[in-house]
Every structure is written in structure tokens, then in C-alpha cells.
Design a protein around this motif. Structure first.
Motif, mmCIF file in Angstrom:
data_model
loop_
_atom_site.group_PDB
_atom_site.id
_atom_site.type_symbol
_atom_site.label_atom_id
_atom_site.label_comp_id
_atom_site.label_asym_id
_atom_site.label_seq_id
_atom_site.Cartn_x
_atom_site.Cartn_y
_atom_site.Cartn_z
ATOM 1 N N PRO A 96 7.781 50.990 65.831
ATOM 2 C CA PRO A 96 9.167 50.986 65.360
ATOM 3 C C PRO A 96 10.193 50.974 66.495
ATOM 4 C CG PRO A 96 7.867 52.501 64.054
ATOM 5 C CD PRO A 96 6.991 52.042 65.195
ATOM 6 N N ASP A 98 14.745 50.096 67.028
ATOM 7 C CA ASP A 98 16.036 49.892 66.373
ATOM 8 C C ASP A 98 16.644 48.573 66.779
ATOM 9 O OD1 ASP A 98 15.857 52.402 65.199
ATOM 10 O OD2 ASP A 98 16.924 53.387 66.839
ATOM 11 N N ASP A 100 20.294 46.508 65.458
ATOM 12 C CA ASP A 100 21.458 46.523 64.574
ATOM 13 C C ASP A 100 21.376 47.749 63.663
ATOM 14 O OD1 ASP A 100 22.426 44.203 65.767
ATOM 15 O OD2 ASP A 100 21.444 42.908 64.322
ATOM 16 N N CYS A 101 21.481 47.554 62.372
ATOM 17 C CA CYS A 101 21.457 48.695 61.446
ATOM 18 C C CYS A 101 20.071 48.917 60.845
ATOM 19 C CB CYS A 101 22.506 48.522 60.356
ATOM 20 S SG CYS A 101 22.285 47.052 59.353
ATOM 21 N N TYR A 102 19.045 48.347 61.472
ATOM 22 C CA TYR A 102 17.689 48.462 60.954
ATOM 23 C C TYR A 102 16.756 49.091 61.973
ATOM 24 C CZ TYR A 102 19.519 45.171 57.600
ATOM 25 O OH TYR A 102 20.291 44.585 56.647
ATOM 26 N N ARG A 103 15.701 49.656 61.471
ATOM 27 C CA ARG A 103 14.581 50.097 62.280
ATOM 28 C C ARG A 103 13.405 49.271 61.784
ATOM 29 N NH1 ARG A 103 11.406 55.261 62.116
ATOM 30 N NH2 ARG A 103 10.627 55.414 64.230
ATOM 31 N N SER A 118 10.667 47.101 57.553
ATOM 32 C CA SER A 118 12.057 47.351 57.924
ATOM 33 C C SER A 118 12.639 48.494 57.106
ATOM 34 C CB SER A 118 12.869 46.077 57.695
ATOM 35 O OG SER A 118 14.223 46.269 58.016
ATOM 36 N N GLN A 119 13.425 49.331 57.772
ATOM 37 C CA GLN A 119 14.129 50.424 57.110
ATOM 38 C C GLN A 119 15.583 50.366 57.536
ATOM 39 O OE1 GLN A 119 12.716 54.349 58.145
ATOM 40 N NE2 GLN A 119 14.414 55.367 57.122
ATOM 41 N N ARG A 121 18.871 51.884 58.672
ATOM 42 C CA ARG A 121 19.178 53.140 59.350
ATOM 43 C C ARG A 121 20.391 53.797 58.722
ATOM 44 N NH1 ARG A 121 19.853 51.013 65.010
ATOM 45 N NH2 ARG A 121 21.294 52.733 65.135
ATOM 46 N N ASP A 123 22.283 55.736 60.417
ATOM 47 C CA ASP A 123 23.292 55.757 61.480
ATOM 48 C C ASP A 123 23.302 54.399 62.189
ATOM 49 O OD1 ASP A 123 20.771 56.002 62.607
ATOM 50 O OD2 ASP A 123 21.460 57.276 64.239
ATOM 51 N N PRO A 124 23.942 53.387 61.599
ATOM 52 C CA PRO A 124 23.878 52.031 62.169
ATOM 53 C C PRO A 124 24.693 51.848 63.433
ATOM 54 C CG PRO A 124 25.305 52.058 60.266
ATOM 55 C CD PRO A 124 24.733 53.432 60.395
#
Length: 125
Positions: A96, A98, A100-103, A118-119, A121, A123-124
């Protein structure tokens, strides 16, 4: 658009971004906007809605890998999904990280097929 256990994003991995953009523009009417300053990642849009990414494959890491579409599946807990996947026999290609706004993480399932998880986040930043 981001429902756990469903496909949530697709990327075209290619060595010819301009050819791919011309093709998908002609065939599907997609338009493209650069996502990074280097011009290695582009967002494909249909009627201003993001529909896919285009990624320029460069460097030794992609040697011998043909151009292809790559898919991501959404999860609401990436760590739990990765544990379940490895417990079920998956091989981690990229743990995993990070973006942008994804992990996201990349793995090979038990059949050897590459897949991204994909998750979104909280806190993007």
C-alpha cells in the motif's frame, strides 16, 4: 462511484500516450487532461466526467510488459483486504502507498492475474 468490492478505476498502461489519446478520442469521444507536470499520467474524460487514466510505461520496471488495461477494486479497509488476499495466496507486487486521495496496492491473485486494490483516504492531503 467508489463502492467496496466493485471495480472503481481503470488505467491504460501504454508506451504511446499520443496514439492512445487519438484512438480513444476517435472511438469513444474521450478528452484528456494531464494529471502530472511530467505528462506521464492523463485523465480520460467523457462529458467532463473522469472515466479512466492513461499511464506512460517507462523504465526497466516495465521491460517485457505489453501495453494493457489495469483495473482497481475498491475496498473500505485496504489493510484488511491485503491481509485477506495474502492469506488466500496472493503475492504482493507493490505494498500500500498513497496517491492523491487514494491508498492503493498492487498484487497478483492466486491465478497470477495482476489487480489493484484501492481505498479512499479520509485525509486526502
Amino acid at each position: 462511484m467508489f463502492n467496496p468490492a466493485e471495480f472503481c478505476w481503470n488505467e491504460l498502461m501504454t508506451r504511446d500516450l499520443e496514439g492512445a489519446k487519438a484512438f480513444y478520442s476517435a472511438v469513444l469521444g474521450w478528452t484528456f487532461t494531464p494529471h502530472d507536470d511530467a505528462g506521464t499520467y492523463w485523465i480520460a474524460r467523457k462529458d467532463d466526467t473522469p472515466v479512466a487514466g492513461l499511464f506512460l510505461m517507462t523504465g526497466d520496471a516495465f521491460e517485457g510488459i505489453p501495453p494493457h488495461w489495469f483495473s482497481y477494486i475498491a475496498t473500505d479497509d485496504l489493510d484488511a483486504a491485503m491481509k485477506a488476499a495474502t492469506d488466500a495466496g496472493a503475492e504482493v507486487v507493490r505494498p500500500p502507498f498513497d496517491i492523491d486521495c487514494y491508498r492503493i496496492a498492487i498484487l497478483l491473485d492466486v491465478t497470477g492475474a495482476a489487480i489493484g486494490l484501492s481505498q479512499m483516504r479520509a485525509d486526502p492531503a
